[in-house]
Scaffold this active site. Structure first.
Site, mmCIF file in Angstrom:
data_model
loop_
_atom_site.group_PDB
_atom_site.id
_atom_site.type_symbol
_atom_site.label_atom_id
_atom_site.label_comp_id
_atom_site.label_asym_id
_atom_site.label_seq_id
_atom_site.Cartn_x
_atom_site.Cartn_y
_atom_site.Cartn_z
ATOM 1 N N HIS A 294 34.815 -12.606 -10.244
ATOM 2 C CA HIS A 294 34.696 -11.271 -9.582
ATOM 3 C C HIS A 294 34.412 -11.481 -7.979
ATOM 4 C CE1 HIS A 294 33.536 -8.677 -13.395
ATOM 5 N NE2 HIS A 294 34.594 -9.450 -13.630
ATOM 6 N N ARG B 89 41.350 -5.603 -8.229
ATOM 7 C CA ARG B 89 40.398 -4.793 -7.584
ATOM 8 C C ARG B 89 39.246 -5.647 -7.240
ATOM 9 N NH1 ARG B 89 38.397 -5.325 -13.200
ATOM 10 N NH2 ARG B 89 36.349 -5.348 -13.464
ATOM 11 N N HIS C 15 15.971 -33.095 -0.780
ATOM 12 C CA HIS C 15 15.322 -33.984 -1.437
ATOM 13 C C HIS C 15 14.968 -33.667 -2.740
ATOM 14 C CE1 HIS C 15 12.497 -31.463 1.173
ATOM 15 N NE2 HIS C 15 11.631 -31.667 0.149
#
Length: 141
Positions: free
Chosen positions: A99, A133, A10
């Site tokens: 990332h 990575r 809400h």
């Protein structure tokens, strides 16, 4: 094709409706999972609806809005393979995608300005995961 699922409680209802107008103007494929008005509801119910839809397909993304963004974030992240990111500005939004491969953005309607939110939505939907990575780290979650 990327599908977007959006929901709120809400407190986030008005901002959710504004986001829908923004998405419609840009021809995004989205589904509103409620609520249909600003009557009091429990945010976990709506966070779970979006999380269940988003985890079905890697290309699906979610947008959740509550008063602070925190409740929706906590509830959505209870689901496996959901990476909900509570975003506060453009940089946190971009990094959440680059990332963390965030697949749901959570927003606080009481904390953010509408103009900033629309810019954040744009960045969230257009930024791609960097991989590399970061993928190794995502797999450890």
């Amino acid at each position: 094709m990327k599908k977007i699922f959006i929901s709120s409680d809400h407190a986030g209802y008005k901002l959710k409706e504004d986001i829908k107008v923004y998405l419609k103007k840009r021809n995004y494929n989205f589904t509103d999972l409620g609520p249909i008005n600003d009557n009091r509801v429990d945010y976990p119910d709506f966070a779970h609806k979006v999380a269940k839809k988003v985890k079905i397909n890697r290309n699906h993304l979610g947008i959740l809005v509550c008063g602070s963004g925190m409740g929706m974030n906590i509830a959505a992240n209870r689901h496996k393979n959901i990476r909900a990111a509570q975003c506060f500005n453009l940089k946190s939004t971009k990094l959440s995608r680059l990332h963390n491969d965030a697949n749901i953005i959570t927003l606080g309607s009481r904390l953010l300005k509408k103009k900033n939110v629309m810019n954040m939505i744009n960045i969230f939907l257009k930024t791609k995961f960097e991989g590399g990575r970061h993928l190794k780290r995502i797999k450890k979650i």
